[in-house]
Design a protein around this motif. Structure first.
Motif, PDB file in Angstrom:
ATOM      1  N   ILE A  25       0.727  -1.181   0.004  1.00 18.51           N
ATOM      2  CA  ILE A  25      -0.124  -0.052   0.129  1.00 18.51           C
ATOM      3  C   ILE A  25       1.025   1.078   0.031  1.00 18.51           C
ATOM      4  O   ILE A  25       0.267   2.175  -0.548  1.00 18.51           O
ATOM      5  CB  ILE A  25      -1.070   0.018   1.244  1.00 18.51           C
ATOM      6  N   GLN A  26       1.811   1.166   0.675  1.00 16.66           N
ATOM      7  CA  GLN A  26       2.802   2.362   0.875  1.00 16.66           C
ATOM      8  C   GLN A  26       3.522   2.971  -0.396  1.00 16.66           C
ATOM      9  O   GLN A  26       3.988   4.086  -0.590  1.00 16.66           O
ATOM     10  CB  GLN A  26       3.987   2.295   1.766  1.00 16.66           C
ATOM     11  N   TYR A  27       3.380   2.050  -1.568  1.00 12.57           N
ATOM     12  CA  TYR A  27       4.251   2.275  -2.840  1.00 12.57           C
ATOM     13  C   TYR A  27       3.218   2.712  -3.989  1.00 12.57           C
ATOM     14  O   TYR A  27       3.454   2.937  -4.780  1.00 12.57           O
ATOM     15  CB  TYR A  27       4.955   1.080  -3.150  1.00 12.57           C
ATOM     16  N   LEU A  28       1.606   2.784  -3.488  1.00  4.20           N
ATOM     17  CA  LEU A  28       0.801   2.961  -4.354  1.00  4.20           C
ATOM     18  C   LEU A  28       0.453   4.291  -4.762  1.00  4.20           C
ATOM     19  O   LEU A  28       0.191   5.046  -3.602  1.00  4.20           O
ATOM     20  CB  LEU A  28      -0.671   1.966  -4.035  1.00  4.20           C
ATOM     21  N   ARG A  29      -0.122   4.634  -5.936  1.00  2.00           N
ATOM     22  CA  ARG A  29      -0.465   6.062  -5.976  1.00  2.00           C
ATOM     23  C   ARG A  29      -1.865   5.833  -5.838  1.00  2.00           C
ATOM     24  O   ARG A  29      -2.652   4.811  -6.039  1.00  2.00           O
ATOM     25  CB  ARG A  29      -0.075   6.572  -7.280  1.00  2.00           C
ATOM     26  N   PRO A  30      -2.624   6.934  -5.457  1.00  2.00           N
ATOM     27  CA  PRO A  30      -4.246   6.924  -5.248  1.00  2.00           C
ATOM     28  C   PRO A  30      -4.995   6.260  -6.299  1.00  2.00           C
ATOM     29  O   PRO A  30      -5.883   5.481  -6.446  1.00  2.00           O
ATOM     30  CB  PRO A  30      -4.537   8.499  -5.262  1.00  2.00           C
ATOM     31  N   GLY A  31      -4.617   6.604  -7.838  1.00  2.00           N
ATOM     32  CA  GLY A  31      -5.161   6.247  -8.846  1.00  2.00           C
ATOM     33  C   GLY A  31      -5.226   4.741  -9.122  1.00  2.00           C
ATOM     34  O   GLY A  31      -6.133   3.866  -9.615  1.00  2.00           O
ATOM     35  N   GLU A  32      -3.979   4.186  -8.673  1.00  2.00           N
ATOM     36  CA  GLU A  32      -3.689   2.494  -8.692  1.00  2.00           C
ATOM     37  C   GLU A  32      -4.625   2.232  -7.527  1.00  2.00           C
ATOM     38  O   GLU A  32      -5.102   0.907  -7.951  1.00  2.00           O
ATOM     39  CB  GLU A  32      -2.386   2.208  -8.471  1.00  2.00           C
ATOM     40  N   LEU A  33      -4.700   2.693  -6.341  1.00  2.00           N
ATOM     41  CA  LEU A  33      -5.381   2.145  -5.104  1.00  2.00           C
ATOM     42  C   LEU A  33      -6.920   1.805  -5.716  1.00  2.00           C
ATOM     43  O   LEU A  33      -7.530   0.785  -5.479  1.00  2.00           O
ATOM     44  CB  LEU A  33      -5.230   2.798  -4.187  1.00  2.00           C
ATOM     45  N   ALA A  74      -1.538 -11.420  -2.739  1.00  2.00           N
ATOM     46  CA  ALA A  74      -2.230 -10.428  -3.357  1.00  2.00           C
ATOM     47  C   ALA A  74      -1.833 -10.369  -5.051  1.00  2.00           C
ATOM     48  O   ALA A  74      -2.546  -9.623  -5.589  1.00  2.00           O
ATOM     49  CB  ALA A  74      -1.796  -8.871  -2.769  1.00  2.00           C
ATOM     50  N   LYS A  75      -0.624 -10.691  -5.415  1.00  2.00           N
ATOM     51  CA  LYS A  75      -0.269 -10.558  -6.772  1.00  2.00           C
ATOM     52  C   LYS A  75      -1.269 -11.466  -7.478  1.00  2.00           C
ATOM     53  O   LYS A  75      -1.429 -11.389  -8.609  1.00  2.00           O
ATOM     54  CB  LYS A  75       1.153 -10.992  -6.780  1.00  2.00           C
ATOM     55  N   ILE A  76      -1.669 -12.738  -6.874  1.00  2.00           N
ATOM     56  CA  ILE A  76      -2.612 -13.486  -7.466  1.00  2.00           C
ATOM     57  C   ILE A  76      -4.155 -13.346  -7.484  1.00  2.00           C
ATOM     58  O   ILE A  76      -4.682 -13.084  -8.466  1.00  2.00           O
ATOM     59  CB  ILE A  76      -2.579 -15.003  -6.660  1.00  2.00           C
ATOM     60  N   THR A  77      -4.603 -12.822  -6.196  1.00  2.92           N
ATOM     61  CA  THR A  77      -5.983 -12.302  -6.133  1.00  2.92           C
ATOM     62  C   THR A  77      -6.457 -10.888  -6.346  1.00  2.92           C
ATOM     63  O   THR A  77      -7.590 -10.805  -7.012  1.00  2.92           O
ATOM     64  CB  THR A  77      -6.464 -12.650  -4.473  1.00  2.92           C
ATOM     65  N   GLY A  78      -5.362 -10.188  -6.357  1.00  3.94           N
ATOM     66  CA  GLY A  78      -5.691  -8.758  -6.197  1.00  3.94           C
ATOM     67  C   GLY A  78      -5.781  -8.222  -4.565  1.00  3.94           C
ATOM     68  O   GLY A  78      -5.446  -8.856  -3.709  1.00  3.94           O
ATOM     69  N   GLY A  79      -5.982  -6.984  -4.422  1.00  8.46           N
ATOM     70  CA  GLY A  79      -5.868  -6.444  -3.106  1.00  8.46           C
ATOM     71  C   GLY A  79      -4.577  -5.722  -2.640  1.00  8.46           C
ATOM     72  O   GLY A  79      -3.870  -5.539  -3.587  1.00  8.46           O
ATOM     73  N   ALA A  80      -4.300  -5.315  -1.465  1.00 11.82           N
ATOM     74  CA  ALA A  80      -3.371  -4.459  -1.089  1.00 11.82           C
ATOM     75  C   ALA A  80      -2.923  -4.967   0.050  1.00 11.82           C
ATOM     76  O   ALA A  80      -3.543  -5.524   0.861  1.00 11.82           O
ATOM     77  CB  ALA A  80      -3.760  -3.059  -1.164  1.00 11.82           C
ATOM     78  N   VAL A  81      -1.580  -4.948   0.452  1.00 13.54           N
ATOM     79  CA  VAL A  81      -1.086  -5.273   1.493  1.00 13.54           C
ATOM     80  C   VAL A  81      -0.431  -4.187   2.435  1.00 13.54           C
ATOM     81  O   VAL A  81       0.280  -3.386   2.021  1.00 13.54           O
ATOM     82  CB  VAL A  81       0.295  -6.253   1.235  1.00 13.54           C
ATOM     83  N   MET A  82      -0.902  -4.151   3.665  1.00 11.84           N
ATOM     84  CA  MET A  82      -0.760  -3.058   4.572  1.00 11.84           C
ATOM     85  C   MET A  82       0.743  -3.415   5.202  1.00 11.84           C
ATOM     86  O   MET A  82       1.386  -4.629   5.316  1.00 11.84           O
ATOM     87  CB  MET A  82      -1.735  -2.902   5.604  1.00 11.84           C
ATOM     88  N   PRO A  83       1.354  -2.289   5.768  1.00  4.13           N
ATOM     89  CA  PRO A  83       2.767  -2.481   6.500  1.00  4.13           C
ATOM     90  C   PRO A  83       2.625  -3.654   7.468  1.00  4.13           C
ATOM     91  O   PRO A  83       1.502  -3.470   8.328  1.00  4.13           O
ATOM     92  CB  PRO A  83       3.098  -1.089   6.961  1.00  4.13           C
ATOM     93  N   PRO A  84       3.582  -4.434   7.609  1.00  2.00           N
ATOM     94  CA  PRO A  84       3.402  -5.508   8.891  1.00  2.00           C
ATOM     95  C   PRO A  84       3.456  -4.597  10.040  1.00  2.00           C
ATOM     96  O   PRO A  84       4.034  -3.727  10.349  1.00  2.00           O
ATOM     97  CB  PRO A  84       4.635  -6.165   8.701  1.00  2.00           C
ATOM     98  N   ILE A  85       2.792  -5.162  10.981  1.00  2.00           N
ATOM     99  CA  ILE A  85       2.820  -4.905  12.510  1.00  2.00           C
ATOM    100  C   ILE A  85       3.646  -5.802  13.366  1.00  2.00           C
ATOM    101  O   ILE A  85       3.340  -7.065  13.413  1.00  2.00           O
ATOM    102  CB  ILE A  85       1.429  -4.710  13.109  1.00  2.00           C
TER     103      ILE A  85
END
Length: 254
Positions: A25-33, A74-85
């Motif tokens: 998520i931290q590398y995505l631009r708004p239009g990509e998101l 996520a590369k297979i299904t789609g979606g976005a990955v948040m930073p790990p906690i």
């Protein structure tokens, strides 16, 4: 200032961009998101620890496993990955050395690098709030994936999911079929060490050479010296397949 998210207003002000290969998520631009949200509105939230995982493994083992699994899924299904906690919970136990947290109880002293413990209610509130943020701005489902597989972790996130709509949880190994012999975990043993050998070059099996207790605070069914990147890859590919099915099934039910 409006206090709610307006997808139609967003469309008027942000142009869609093609879905990128990047899913963090931290590398995505708004239009990509926005394009990702239209296609598979799932937020993957990896959770792990900074914790002793034997002398041979990196301290971030749990979150490294969880994040890599989320990214490849996520590369297979789609979606976005948040930073790990890098915080978690664990049980306090007395195993004959006095009361200790997690693997400290096994060792009999406080192990270096185990920085992960957060009070249960604080941890639950923190991650619950993060999930509510994701859901408030376009995601339809949050999947929390934990690489820290303590039973106390399972109980805490089961409670969070019970209290929070459209949030679900799984341990990384638990996405495999129940009868699959690779559906298991350990602590800093053959399994986790093999996973780390596949994910990173930061494993040093020789770190245990000459030590009086080479498997200090380690739980394993197979010897550490049988660990390999090839074994780690076998586990990992099955987990990616399992988490992909899990995510699609959960999203279909919303």
């Amino acid at each position: 200032m409006k206090k709610y998210y307006e997808p139609e207003k967003i469309k008027e002000n942000v142009s869609l961009e093609p879905i990128p290969d990047e899913v963090r998520i931290q590398y995505l631009r708004p239009g990509e998101l926005l394009h990702i949200l239209e296609n598979f509105p799932v937020a993957y939230q990896p959770v792990g620890t900074l914790e002793w995982h034997g002398r041979q493994n990196p301290l971030g083992c749990d979150a490294i496993k969880a994040e890599r699994l989320c990214i490849e899924t996520a590369k297979i299904t789609g979606g976005a990955v948040m930073p790990p906690i890098y915080f978690a919970t664990d049980a306090f136990r007395d195993l004959g050395h006095g009361m200790g947290l997690g693997m400290d109880a096994e060792a009999g002293f406080q192990l270096p690098g185990s920085f992960y413990k957060m009070p249960n209610e604080l941890l639950k509130t923190f991650i619950k709030t993060a999930c509510e943020n994701y859901l408030a701005r376009g995601f339809k489902l949050v999947i929390i994936v934990s690489g820290h597989n303590a039973i106390a972790q399972q109980y805490l996130f089961d409670e969070l999911c019970y209290e929070t709509e459209n949030v679900c949880f799984t341990m990384e190994y638990a996405v495999l079929e129940p009868n699959d012999p690779r559906r298991h975990s350990d602590h800093a043993g053959f399994y986790e060490t093999s996973m780390m050998m596949y994910h990173t070059e930061r494993v040093n099996l020789q770190a245990n050479d000459g030590c009086e207790n080479p498997e200090l605070a380690v739980h394993t069914k197979r010897p550490l010296n049988e660990s390999s990147a090839e074994e780690g890859e076998k586990y990992f590919q099955l987990q990616v397949e399992g988490l992909s099915k899990f995510a699609k099934s959960r999203l279909d039910k919303i």
